[in-house]
Write a protein that holds these residues in place. Structure first.
Motif, PDB file in Angstrom:
ATOM      1  N   ARG A   1      58.881  83.424   7.190  1.00 39.50           N
ATOM      2  CA  ARG A   1      57.115  82.959   7.881  1.00 39.50           C
ATOM      3  C   ARG A   1      56.423  82.754   7.923  1.00 39.50           C
ATOM      4  O   ARG A   1      55.791  81.961   8.447  1.00 39.50           O
TER       5      ARG A   1
ATOM      6  N   GLU B   1      51.604  76.420  12.943  1.00 38.33           N
ATOM      7  CA  GLU B   1      50.135  76.421  13.617  1.00 38.33           C
ATOM      8  C   GLU B   1      49.340  76.719  12.022  1.00 38.33           C
ATOM      9  O   GLU B   1      50.352  76.992  10.840  1.00 38.33           O
TER      10      GLU B   1
ATOM     11  N   THR C   1      59.845  71.817   9.513  1.00 39.90           N
ATOM     12  CA  THR C   1      59.851  71.044  10.973  1.00 39.90           C
ATOM     13  C   THR C   1      59.522  70.167  11.494  1.00 39.90           C
ATOM     14  O   THR C   1      59.567  68.893  12.507  1.00 39.90           O
ATOM     15  N   HIS C   2      57.789  70.081  10.876  1.00 40.18           N
ATOM     16  CA  HIS C   2      57.360  68.466  11.424  1.00 40.18           C
ATOM     17  C   HIS C   2      58.342  66.873  10.957  1.00 40.18           C
ATOM     18  O   HIS C   2      57.469  66.346  12.290  1.00 40.18           O
TER      19      HIS C   2
ATOM     20  N   ASN D   1      61.360  78.236   5.392  1.00 41.15           N
ATOM     21  CA  ASN D   1      62.009  77.566   6.301  1.00 41.15           C
ATOM     22  C   ASN D   1      63.457  77.337   6.132  1.00 41.15           C
ATOM     23  O   ASN D   1      63.797  76.066   6.882  1.00 41.15           O
TER      24      ASN D   1
ATOM     25  N   ASP E   1      55.898  77.937  13.035  1.00 45.32           N
ATOM     26  CA  ASP E   1      55.398  77.269  14.509  1.00 45.32           C
ATOM     27  C   ASP E   1      54.207  76.008  14.016  1.00 45.32           C
ATOM     28  O   ASP E   1      54.347  75.536  15.400  1.00 45.32           O
TER      29      ASP E   1
END
Ligand SMILES: NC(=O)CC[C@H](N)C(=O)O
Length: 302
Positions: free
Chosen positions: A267, A46, A213-214, A208, A44
């Motif tokens: 994860r 973090e 994602t970023h 992932n 996510d």
């Protein structure tokens, strides 16, 4: 998670003093031994970290994963005509197997295999060192990532073993570009300086299904991601890959700068760093920290 990471570092810190900082590359021998950091990058976005997690260090063989990913992206399945994906059971810089097996390296994560991958990439990129630097800047989201020219030069000056491997492969017809130019590219990849936070972030796409994602980019397909992770799990820690699977149970990749990266598919990705190495060339405190983390949160894939 922050508290757990600090607790783990406190537990493994007494191991500092029992390993040895790599000094066969003189510039690496100058790194102060008493450093220890860890960073976890959740899917996510973090980041959790403890210790010297923001201090850049020499990524060394961890760069072999970036090179492989670039080669898969640009040359696809054809790369496997030039090398295998079997564990070697040999030290990372071993020459004996390479002669027996007629210049075809066992896997991309020992030096001979990484040199073949660099040779493949040398044929694809006009400026391989710059392409790699920009690639890891994108993956880590850190535009400051740079090559430590002092380390790269020190490696080039002490290149005899890596040069011997490359010339042996050339003699077997498994090396297509100028050996010295490929060695320069290989050393500049190894000499990239990144922190635990940078590396945990840069490896997150492998946790992932290949999606970063970023940056919003699909770096590898889901299948290719599984394949890269499988090679990390079987060959990421040289002749200690079995021990790492037994103790940590995750796909991982180490470097003689003292970094180890591991991924927990679905994860998070994690990077730990401590410069002192064990006899196999893997971070002594780093292995112990990952073992504790994996145990405490039940992260082993086995
Ligand atoms: N295992 C490593 O990290 C080795 C990388 C180092 N640059 C070498 O070629 O010897």
């Amino acid at each position: 998670m922050h508290a757990l990471l600090s607790e783990i570092l406190d537990e493994v810190r007494p191991l500092i003093g029992q390993g040895k900082v790599a000094d066969y590359i003189p510039a690496l021998g100058e790194v102060p031994a008493a450093q220890l950091g860890i960073a976890v990058y959740g899917l996510d976005g973090e980041v959790f970290s403890a210790g010297d997690a923001q201090t850049p260090f020499s990524v060394q063989s961890i760069s072999k994963v970036f090179s492989l990913v670039q080669a898969i992206e640009h040359s696809g399945e054809s790369i496997w005509q030039r090398l295998g994906h079997e564990p070697s059971g040999q030290p990372f810089n071993s020459l004996v197997q390479l002669e027996f097996e007629r210049g075809r390296p066992r896997n991309p994560f020992i030096n001979a295999g990484a040199l073949v991958i660099c040779d493949i990439n040398q044929s694809r990129f006009a400026a391989p060192a710059l392409s790699m630097r920009d690639f890891v800047r994108r993956l880590s989201g850190n535009r400051e990532v740079a090559v430590d020219l002092h380390v790269a030069e020190s490696e080039y000056r002490h290149r005899a073993r890596n040069a011997a491997m490359a010339y042996l492969m050339q003699a077997f017809g498994n090396f297509h570009n100028d050996v010295e130019a490929v060695l320069r590219s290989y050393f500049s990849h190894c000499a990239l300086r990144m922190s635990c936070v940078d590396l945990a972030r840069a490896f997150s796409f492998l946790a992932n299904d290949g999606f970063c994602t970023h940056s919003g980019a699909q770096i590898l397909s889901e299948r290719q991601t599984q394949q890269v992770n499988s090679i990390m799990a079987t060959s990421g820690l040289y002749d200690e890959a079995g021990n790492f699977a037994y103790r940590v149970g995750l796909p991982g990749k180490s470097g003689v700068g003292g970094g180890i990266v591991a991924v927990v598919p679905g994860r998070f990705s994690v990077c730990v760093w401590s410069p002192e190495l064990n006899a196999a060339g893997n971070s002594l405190a780093g292995m112990a920290a990952l073992e504790l983390l994996s145990q405490r949160i039940g992260a082993s894939v086995f």
